[in-house]
Design an enzyme around this catalytic site. Structure first.
Site, mmCIF file in Angstrom:
data_model
loop_
_atom_site.group_PDB
_atom_site.id
_atom_site.type_symbol
_atom_site.label_atom_id
_atom_site.label_comp_id
_atom_site.label_asym_id
_atom_site.label_seq_id
_atom_site.Cartn_x
_atom_site.Cartn_y
_atom_site.Cartn_z
ATOM 1 N N SER A 95 0.970 -1.237 -0.080
ATOM 2 C CA SER A 95 -0.099 0.093 -0.031
ATOM 3 C C SER A 95 0.995 1.278 -0.062
ATOM 4 O O SER A 95 1.679 1.242 -0.893
ATOM 5 C CB SER A 95 -1.094 -0.057 1.463
ATOM 6 O OG SER A 95 -1.985 1.000 1.310
ATOM 7 N N GLU A 189 -9.560 -4.001 -6.934
ATOM 8 C CA GLU A 189 -8.988 -2.871 -6.311
ATOM 9 C C GLU A 189 -9.175 -1.527 -6.988
ATOM 10 O O GLU A 189 -8.883 -1.388 -8.131
ATOM 11 C CB GLU A 189 -7.310 -2.787 -6.011
ATOM 12 C CG GLU A 189 -7.268 -3.856 -5.061
ATOM 13 C CD GLU A 189 -5.512 -3.843 -4.441
ATOM 14 O OE1 GLU A 189 -5.313 -2.766 -3.869
ATOM 15 O OE2 GLU A 189 -4.786 -4.964 -4.509
ATOM 16 N N HIS A 219 -7.560 -5.325 -1.344
ATOM 17 C CA HIS A 219 -6.316 -4.354 -0.889
ATOM 18 C C HIS A 219 -5.444 -5.212 -0.215
ATOM 19 O O HIS A 219 -5.696 -5.562 1.020
ATOM 20 C CB HIS A 219 -6.844 -3.230 -0.692
ATOM 21 C CG HIS A 219 -5.560 -2.102 -0.446
ATOM 22 N ND1 HIS A 219 -4.877 -1.549 -1.454
ATOM 23 C CD2 HIS A 219 -5.244 -1.678 0.869
ATOM 24 C CE1 HIS A 219 -3.837 -0.940 -0.990
ATOM 25 N NE2 HIS A 219 -4.022 -0.517 0.365
#
Length: 257
Positions: A95, A189, A219
């Site tokens: 991320s 995503e 995610h």
């Protein structure tokens, strides 16, 4: 190294490689990186690696470039003061940490630091301008991440800085001469295009790039490995295989700790 980190390594056998890991959390959460230790531990075991989970500063207390500077300092320490053989060092991030992993490697190249053997990113949040088409195209498919959430996190981190700065948004970075790159991303995503655009930018300048889109992936799904999710374990296996291929040295005593 001036930046706190939690170090994990297998209890049996000597680590064969070092992984500098930058956790996710949208630049505003994840410190201390305890919630990411199951993933870091799984990588340590699967890849026979010493994993440094870097506890970089977070926004809003430390806005950009705080996290970037901490992550670069941690990498610099690893290949200089930590005396790890760069051939055995990999950089990993998920991320926000995926963006930091790419940005730090670009900065290391520009600083003439020894580059890591490879870089691996999972579901990178790498465009703080939020300009990827998947923001709209996949917003109904993504069960977790929303544009509003990303906007809030980006605003907290940037504090008025330019979101198109390549240190903030690696989709805009010049990736020439980077080491081999693995990108894992879920097909559902809204951040899918962040991953795809890093892939495109890397392949355009000849970087050895492995792109793994996962059907129905959410995610950073590998982080749920502690919940027994089979897809998480499979993704970690693929990640470990990538690290084993690239992060290795033929010299005896590859690391000095």
């Amino acid at each position: 190294m001036g930046v706190p980190a939690i170090t994990l390594e297998p209890l049996v056998g000597e680590p064969e490689r070092t992984v500098v890991y930058y956790h996710g959390g949208g630049y505003v959460s994840g410190s201390p990186p305890d919630r990411y230790l199951p993933l870091a531990g799984a990588v340590a075991l699967a890849a026979q690696a010493r994993v440094h989970a870097v506890d970089y500063r977070l926004a809003p207390e430390a806005r950009f470039p705080g996290a970037f500077e901490d992550c670069l300092a941690a990498y610099r320490w690893t290949v200089r003061d930590g005396e790890a053989d760069p051939q055995t060092v990999a950089v990993l991030g998920d991320s926000a940490g995926g963006n930091l992993a790419v940005a730090v490697t670009v900065a290391a190249r520009d600083e003439n630091l020894p580059l890591p053997s490879c870089v691996a990113v999972i579901s990178p949040f790498a465009d703080l301008t939020l300009s990827g088409a998947s923001m709209e195209l996949r917003k109904l498919a993504d069960p977790y991440v929303t544009r509003e959430l990303l906007q809030s996190m980006a605003a907290e981190y940037l504090g008025g800085a330019d979101p198109a700065d390549p240190r903030c948004s690696a989709v805009f970075a010049d990736l020439h001469d980077l080491p081999p790159l693995l990108i894992q991303v879920g097909e559902d995503e809204i951040l899918f295009d962040d991953a795809a655009r890093i892939r495109d930018a890397a392949t355009a300048v000849g970087v050895d790039t492995t792109f793994q889109p996962w059907t129905h992936g959410i995610h950073v799904w590998p982080v749920y490995i502690s919940a027994g999710l089979p897809e998480s374990a499979l993704a970690v296996e693929d990640l470990a295989a990538f690290l084993k291929v690239h992060a290795r040295s033929d010299r005896a005593g590859a690391e000095v700790s």
